[in-house]
Design an enzyme around this catalytic site. Structure first.
Site, PDB file in Angstrom:
ATOM      1  CG  HIS A  74      -8.872  16.558 -30.007  1.00  0.00           C
ATOM      2  ND1 HIS A  74      -7.559  16.499 -30.224  1.00  0.00           N
ATOM      3  CD2 HIS A  74      -9.294  17.616 -30.875  1.00  0.00           C
ATOM      4  CE1 HIS A  74      -7.119  17.316 -30.989  1.00  0.00           C
ATOM      5  NE2 HIS A  74      -8.302  17.929 -31.507  1.00  0.00           N
ATOM      6  CG  ASP A 103      11.215  33.253  -8.835  1.00  0.00           C
ATOM      7  OD1 ASP A 103      10.124  32.809  -9.593  1.00  0.00           O
ATOM      8  OD2 ASP A 103      11.969  32.153  -8.552  1.00  0.00           O
ATOM      9  CD1 TRP A 139     -14.676  22.433 -28.170  1.00  0.00           C
ATOM     10  CD2 TRP A 139     -14.328  23.771 -26.432  1.00  0.00           C
ATOM     11  NE1 TRP A 139     -14.577  23.966 -28.715  1.00  0.00           N
ATOM     12  CE2 TRP A 139     -14.320  24.541 -27.605  1.00  0.00           C
ATOM     13  CE3 TRP A 139     -13.881  24.246 -25.263  1.00  0.00           C
ATOM     14  CZ2 TRP A 139     -13.917  25.762 -27.452  1.00  0.00           C
ATOM     15  CZ3 TRP A 139     -13.584  25.594 -25.315  1.00  0.00           C
ATOM     16  CH2 TRP A 139     -13.776  26.351 -26.059  1.00  0.00           C
ATOM     17  CB  SER A 167      -4.588  25.946 -12.499  1.00  0.00           C
ATOM     18  OG  SER A 167      -3.353  25.953 -13.115  1.00  0.00           O
ATOM     19  CB  SER A 168      -6.335  29.653 -15.654  1.00  0.00           C
ATOM     20  OG  SER A 168      -6.022  28.333 -16.613  1.00  0.00           O
ATOM     21  CG  HIS A 251     -14.862  35.416 -29.268  1.00  0.00           C
ATOM     22  ND1 HIS A 251     -14.966  34.442 -30.495  1.00  0.00           N
ATOM     23  CD2 HIS A 251     -13.976  36.403 -29.816  1.00  0.00           C
ATOM     24  CE1 HIS A 251     -14.185  34.865 -31.336  1.00  0.00           C
ATOM     25  NE2 HIS A 251     -13.657  36.167 -31.000  1.00  0.00           N
ATOM     26  CD  GLU A 253      -9.924  29.467 -23.091  1.00  0.00           C
ATOM     27  OE1 GLU A 253      -9.749  30.359 -22.276  1.00  0.00           O
ATOM     28  OE2 GLU A 253      -8.837  28.554 -23.399  1.00  0.00           O
ATOM     29  CE1 TYR A 255      -9.478  36.812 -31.465  1.00  0.00           C
ATOM     30  CE2 TYR A 255     -11.180  37.579 -30.094  1.00  0.00           C
ATOM     31  CZ  TYR A 255     -10.625  37.337 -31.269  1.00  0.00           C
ATOM     32  OH  TYR A 255     -11.466  37.570 -32.279  1.00  0.00           O
ATOM     33  CB  SER A 266       5.901  40.383 -31.860  1.00  0.00           C
ATOM     34  OG  SER A 266       4.615  40.282 -32.526  1.00  0.00           O
ATOM     35  CG  HIS A 300     -18.741  35.702 -33.671  1.00  0.00           C
ATOM     36  ND1 HIS A 300     -17.887  36.478 -33.401  1.00  0.00           N
ATOM     37  CD2 HIS A 300     -18.224  34.480 -32.951  1.00  0.00           C
ATOM     38  CE1 HIS A 300     -16.690  36.117 -32.970  1.00  0.00           C
ATOM     39  NE2 HIS A 300     -17.028  34.932 -32.641  1.00  0.00           N
ATOM     40  CG  HIS A 301     -18.933  31.378 -30.957  1.00  0.00           C
ATOM     41  ND1 HIS A 301     -17.950  30.688 -31.399  1.00  0.00           N
ATOM     42  CD2 HIS A 301     -18.363  32.416 -30.360  1.00  0.00           C
ATOM     43  CE1 HIS A 301     -16.702  31.161 -31.187  1.00  0.00           C
ATOM     44  NE2 HIS A 301     -16.759  32.522 -30.776  1.00  0.00           N
ATOM     45  CB  THR A 326      -6.342  40.639 -36.735  1.00  0.00           C
ATOM     46  OG1 THR A 326      -7.035  40.599 -35.650  1.00  0.00           O
ATOM     47  CG2 THR A 326      -5.509  39.370 -36.924  1.00  0.00           C
ATOM     48  CE  LYS A 329      -1.331  41.945 -32.105  1.00  0.00           C
ATOM     49  NZ  LYS A 329      -0.016  42.145 -31.881  1.00  0.00           N
ATOM     50  NE  ARG A 448     -17.523  21.228 -34.458  1.00  0.00           N
ATOM     51  CZ  ARG A 448     -17.339  22.181 -33.632  1.00  0.00           C
ATOM     52  NH1 ARG A 448     -18.219  23.243 -33.499  1.00  0.00           N
ATOM     53  NH2 ARG A 448     -16.463  22.210 -32.725  1.00  0.00           N
TER      54      ARG A 448
END
Lengths: 523, 192
Positions: A74, A103, A139, A167-168, A251, A253, A255, A266, A300-301, A326, A329, A448
């Protein structure tokens, strides 16, 4: 050219080869979006297996190993298959239209970066049918759980990650080259729409961290097959090292998955507030600050890995610092709406829900950033609630907002507004019923990634599962609305929305196959 | 990057792409560079409780700080699936900083097959790890034990005189890994 076409054809080729060989940014954008929606349904069905199992305590439907495969797949499918390709799809469609380019800068590579994806995900999904099952280590695939104790299929998982990473990276190189080299004359950096800005920064983040992800899975591959011991203490390695390298990717990732969402919102909020975006410059600087900070907060993870006090303090404060840009924004969006003549079409509803619910997810993020408190929240449903609040009503709602907002431009037809609103309200109610109780479950200590739970968690889990099925099946309505809009509907005008500004609203609806073959004038 | 080179920007594209590809390659390398960086960082700061390798040391009377006593405790444990009997022969000793000490650990392979073990040391509090130096340790090599064989394995160490004053007690912990299949190099030496 492999297709035998020359560069001067003006319409799409016919049949399946149109999609296979296409180098047109609109075709490729559409394929990305359809692919990501298919992955969204696949990842969503995995989530529904999880929520069905958790509907009641005890083991009902699946065995724990399969449950673990579901939580893992998932996460992987949603992150790499649904959210990221959806934003790349939006970038493909909208960036050239927004900056007045004919293009993408590298159309051939564009084709390739899309067509890698279906194969990567076919390979990854096929692991579910292999001996020993698919990835079951979460994951985040922490070693040595994902190396020493992994199912045999882990090698396929590693190559799938390599492929989606390639790809990315190709997609990002393309987007950067397009934005930096193909802007219409007069389109200076500080005149670019914010969606383009956020994507430029996101693309640089991708360039910086996707290779690190490729590196970490390569180390896993070597540990599994070639006798190295990057992450095995027995051979002189260190399992904690895995977490450092992974989160150095991980991390930024997160963002990568939210900055383009900021860009989308926006664009939409000014349109339906009929006002210019408040604080354009500060939005650009805030986005850049968030991108920079994303590289110095990763641990922090890992507060519970036994870091020294100085490390905990550094990562705690640097994480909290992210709340400042943040906050800038969020206040800018609110100020844009303030005293605007707001109308509540579906894209605006999704965007307002984004602002409110993403901010809630941000606040629980601040709670988790407090190192001493994090020891309590670590690996509980509170974390699950937190990151789903920023990813679902955050990233996913913004993608839906974008789809409704630009669908008339893509198809030439207006979507059914009352069905769109129905879809929004079902999603909005569903998502909150689904994830809000998980805060309480987490605070009460429910871990979890566990298929069973103690009886005191039963009520909130049942409520959460009901919300999950409501939200999940509402998305079929979204599919129906999109197909209906593609088939027909009220014809859209060129500007589509009364308050819409920007180059994409100067081309006819639907956008012709080739646009801006000559650069448009920029005011 | 000047704005808007227009639609004939192949050269601009190529330069930019070359830079971006270089960045990708560099970041891939950086991912791997994190491995030695992590090791060096931990070694300099002593963050992860890892002890260093063999040091040569000859204690003279002047080197020993008799005014201070530090308790050093020993623990031993098996990693998952390791079946050896493994424990320290003394649970703790009192040492003076600078003084060379020796303790012995007991290990026995109760299985019917030859096995190779690797002990991995760790010190708590982790910030004191860099003040515990070993002149000899069974963890420096892999241990090969034949079926049923038992051995006593020595650790010779001293506590640095620079040990922060607030540290009164240290724990030296060993985790024993079964490396028979995975990391068994050529058998170097069994315990001396």
């Amino acid at each position: 050219m492999a297709t035998g076409h020359d560069d001067h054809h003006h319409g799409p080729a016919k049949g399946f080869t149109r999609w296979l060989y296409t180098t047109n940014h609109k075709d490729i954008g559409s394929m990305y979006l359809w692919f990501s929606f298919a992955m969204f349904l696949l990842g969503g069905s995995f989530a529904l297996v999880i929520r069905a199992e958790l509907f009641q305590p005890g083991l009902q439907f699946v065995d724990p190993n399969f449950f673990n495969q579901m939580t893992t797949m998932h996460g992987l499918v949603m992150v790499f298959g649904a959210v990221m390709p959806a934003f790349v799809g939006l970038a493909n469609w909208m960036v050239p239209l927004m900056i007045g380019a004919p293009d993408m800068a590298l159309p051939r590579m564009n084709n390739w970066s899309f067509w890698i994806l279906p194969f990567a995900f076919a390979m990854m999904s096929s692991t579910l049918f292999m001996d020993g099952g698919g990835p079951n280590f979460g994951w985040t695939f922490y070693a040595p759980l994902s190396t020493t104790f992994a199912p045999k299929s882990v090698t396929f998982f590693i190559f799938a990650v390599h492929m989606m990473g390639a790809s990315s990276i190709m997609g990002s190189i393309n987007i950067i080259a397009t934005i930096q080299n193909l802007r219409a004359p007069g389109m200076t950096y500080m005149k670019m729409p914010l969606f383009v800005w956020t994507w430029l920064i996101t693309a640089y983040l991708l360039i910086a961290v996707m290779p690190v992800l490729a590196g970490v899975v390569t180390m896993m591959l070597f540990d599994i097959h070639f006798g190295t011991s990057f992450f095995s203490a027995a051979g002189g390695g260190d399992p904690v090292l895995f977490q450092h390298v992974f989160w150095f990717f991980g991390h930024p990732e997160v963002y990568i998955m939210i900055l383009p969402a900021f860009g989308v919102v926006s664009e939409i909020i000014p349109t339906f507030s009929r006002k210019r975006l408040f604080g354009y410059d500060s939005m650009v600087y805030a986005t850049s600050s968030i991108a920079f900070l994303s590289f110095i907060v990763w641990a922090h993870h890992m507060f519970t890995t036994g870091m020294p006090l100085a490390g905990e303090l550094f990562f705690m404060y640097s994480t909290m610092l992210i709340a400042v840009p943040t906050g800038v924004k969020v206040f800018n969006w609110i100020t844009t709406m303030f005293k605007g003549s707001i109308s509540f079409e579906t894209p605006m509803l999704f965007s307002i829900a984004f602002v409110v619910l993403f901010t809630m997810g941000g606040f629980t993020g601040l709670m988790l950033a407090i190192a001493p408190a994090d020891f309590q929240y670590q690996d509980t449903y509170f974390v699950v609630a937190h990151f789903h609040y920023v990813l679902v009503p955050g990233a996913v709602f913004s993608i839906m907002a974008a789809a409704y907002y630009w669908l008339p431009k893509w198809t030439g037809n207006m979507y059914d507004e009352s069905l769109g609103k129905l879809h929004f309200w079902l999603s909005f109610v569903g998502i909150n019923v689904l994830f809000f109780p998980q805060h309480f479950l987490g605070l009460a200590g429910m871990p979890r990634r566990v298929p069973d739970y103690a009886l005191q968690f039963a009520n909130f889990n049942m409520i959460s599962s009901i919300g999950a099925f409501l939200f999940g099946f509402s998305q079929l309505l979204f599919l129906f609305i999109v197909i209906k809009t593609v088939k027909g509907g009220k014809k859209a005008t060129t500007q589509v929305w009364e308050g819409a500004e920007g180059l994409e609203w100067t081309v006819p609806s639907p956008a012709p196959y080739h646009t801006f073959s000559t650069p448009p004038p920029i005011k | 990057m000047s704005a808007s080179p227009g639609h004939n920007s192949n050269i601009g594209n190529r330069k930019l792409i070359a830079k971006l590809v270089l960045a990708v390659v560099a970041m891939f390398g950086f991912g791997f560079a994190l491995v030695p960086i992590y090791d060096v960082f931990c070694k300099v700061t002593g963050l992860n409780g890892k002890t260093g390798g063999r040091v040569a040391y000859q204690a003279t009377a002047a080197d020993i700080d008799l005014t201070r006593t530090v308790i050093v405790q020993f623990t031993a444990m098996n990693n998952s699936n390791m079946s050896w009997a493994f424990h320290p022969m003394q649970n703790q000793i009192e040492v003076h900083p600078g003084e060379l000490n020796e303790v012995r650990f007991y290990a026995k392979n109760p299985t019917a097959a030859s096995m190779t073990g690797q002990a991995v040391p760790s010190v708590t509090p982790s910030l004191s790890a860099s003040f515990l130096h070993k002149t000899e340790c069974f963890c420096f090599t892999q241990q090969v034990l034949e079926a049923g064989q038992e051995i006593e394995m020595p650790v010779r160490f001293f506590v640095d005189k620079a040990l922060p004053k607030d540290v009164h007690k240290m724990t030296l912990s060993y985790t024993l890994f079964d490396v028979t299949e995975n990391f068994a190099g050529p058998p170097r030496l069994t315990a001396n």
